[in-house]
Design an enzyme around this catalytic site. Structure first.
Site, PDB file in Angstrom:
ATOM      1  N   ASP A 187      21.975 -26.942  42.381  1.00  0.00           N
ATOM      2  CA  ASP A 187      22.318 -25.521  42.372  1.00  0.00           C
ATOM      3  C   ASP A 187      23.471 -25.253  41.542  1.00  0.00           C
ATOM      4  O   ASP A 187      24.372 -25.776  42.000  1.00  0.00           O
ATOM      5  CB  ASP A 187      22.554 -24.934  43.803  1.00  0.00           C
ATOM      6  CG  ASP A 187      23.059 -23.688  43.845  1.00  0.00           C
ATOM      7  OD1 ASP A 187      22.755 -22.869  42.693  1.00  0.00           O
ATOM      8  OD2 ASP A 187      23.510 -23.123  44.801  1.00  0.00           O
TER       9      ASP A 187
ATOM     10  N   ASP B  63      21.861 -19.343  37.119  1.00  0.00           N
ATOM     11  CA  ASP B  63      21.835 -19.879  38.375  1.00  0.00           C
ATOM     12  C   ASP B  63      20.304 -20.739  38.878  1.00  0.00           C
ATOM     13  O   ASP B  63      19.598 -19.908  38.940  1.00  0.00           O
ATOM     14  CB  ASP B  63      21.978 -18.737  39.334  1.00  0.00           C
ATOM     15  CG  ASP B  63      22.208 -19.331  40.846  1.00  0.00           C
ATOM     16  OD1 ASP B  63      22.089 -20.401  40.925  1.00  0.00           O
ATOM     17  OD2 ASP B  63      22.457 -18.554  41.699  1.00  0.00           O
TER      18      ASP B  63
END
Length: 377
Positions: free
Chosen positions: A86, A267
């Site tokens: 992430d 992201d």
């Protein structure tokens, strides 16, 4: 081949294979699909990839149909975990064996008593995500990603988790800047650099679309075989998160959002493209999407006639076609992969868009911590 292997070895590039997981939204618990998936794809230690290895593809987060996960190990002897990589957060955490919440069921949990290199602390933490939260405590142990080893690595052990029940991963490995840490201590990527495990503070994603194999995370360098043309570099707005300045979002020359410029977060921990509710509502109206529950649907026959969205970043337009921003769900319906809510999730004064996997599947992305910039190709 030997020469290529030596070059890769000398550059300290480690390529981590990722595995594609189909997420059937809203039916995972009803039909026990997650249990069957985990049973079918048993835990296994993948071999470190080279340029000639097969690369496995992955989907991310249950807001969409796909989730991207990979494997790491923690402890001595190694215990294996399936994690999401992430760029929106810096922390590594996995579920503890003491976690009794339903979010920890059907997951690998860390058995601290079985690791000879484990070190406990009394420091607790709480992490809040857009769709869930967890609490636990800080610990230290040896973490391995492929052939990379991070010793005395700080990581979180989750004891309570809420809102993560349908996420088919054991934890998250964050790749953002250390100042955003919620557990304290140096993130894995920073620790690898500090300990000399990687020569360059660079990582990159190659994400494929709906393929069993192909997606890859690269640590310590970039394999140029995975992209065409030049890398277009964009400086981050602040050396604290993977956010860049974006000039506009247009469709057929009409402004959709980002009027006068805005922020764009790249992201890998978000499946969709997200923006302010007002701009996204206007977009759904333009493509004649019909709202139902929390989704917007279009006729699947209309996809070929819908125009692309153009995201202009640092003077370069990055098209996202209708075939990419419309996803087909498990019932064969076609839903919009553009969602609102960033004004609530991000809580920022400026207009913010989150370019998740819908965008990153189309463009090879390089995250350069040494120069605080992102490269797209």
């Amino acid at each position: 081949l030997v020469l290529l292997w030596l070059v890769a070895f000398s550059e300290c590039i480690v390529i981590i294979p990722l595995m594609e997981v189909n997420i059937m939204r809203k039916t995972v618990s009803e039909k026990n699909l997650l249990h069957n998936f985990l049973k079918e794809h048993a835990y296994r230690l993948p071999q470190t990839s080279t340029r000639n290895s097969n690369i496995t593809s992955v989907p991310i987060k249950n807001l969409a149909d796909l989730l991207y996960v990979g494997y790491i190990t923690i402890g001595t002897p190694p215990q294996e975990f399936r994690v999401m990589f992430d760029t929106g957060s810096p922390d590594l955490w996995v579920h503890s064996i003491s976690c009794s919440r339903s979010a920890c069921y059907q997951r690998n949990t860390f058995k601290h008593q079985e690791s000879s290199t484990y070190r406990n602390t009394n420091k607790s933490f709480v992490i809040v995500y857009g769709t869930g939260r967890l609490k636990g405590y800080l610990a230290y142990d040896t973490v391995r990603i492929g052939d990379l080893v991070s010793t005395n690595q700080p990581f979180g052990l989750s004891q309570e988790a809420h809102g993560l029940e349908k996420r088919p991963f054991d934890g998250i490995l964050g790749l953002s800047y250390p100042n955003k840490s919620r557990i304290g201590g140096l993130p894995v990527f920073d620790n690898l650099k500090k300990q000399g495990a990687i020569s360059e503070p660079v990582f990159a994603f190659y994400l494929t679309k709906r393929k069993v194999n192909g997606s890859v995370l690269m640590l310590g360098g970039v394999d140029r075989a995975y992209y065409k043309g030049p890398l277009h570099w964009v400086p981050v707005m602040q050396a604290s998160e993977w956010v860049v300045h974006m000039e506009s979002i247009t469709m057929e020359g009409k402004l959709i959002g980002c009027s006068g410029g805005c922020e764009a977060a790249l992201d890998s921990g978000t499946s969709l493209i997200r923006g302010p509710t007002s701009s996204v509502t206007n977009f759904q109206r333009l493509i004649r999407a019909t709202p139902h529950d929390s989704e917007h649907y279009v006729s699947c026959l209309a996809i070929d006639s819908l125009p692309p969205l153009i995201f202009t970043i640092n003077g370069i337009g990055y098209p996202v076609t209708a075939g990419d921003y419309i996803l087909k769900d498990y019932q064969g319906r076609c839903r919009s992969a553009i969602k609102g809510g960033t004004e609530v999730i991000r809580l920022r004064p400026r207009e913010t868009w989150v370019l998740g996997d819908v965008f990153l599947r189309l463009y090879f992305s390089v995250f350069d911590r040494g120069n605080n910039r992102i490269g797209l190709a």
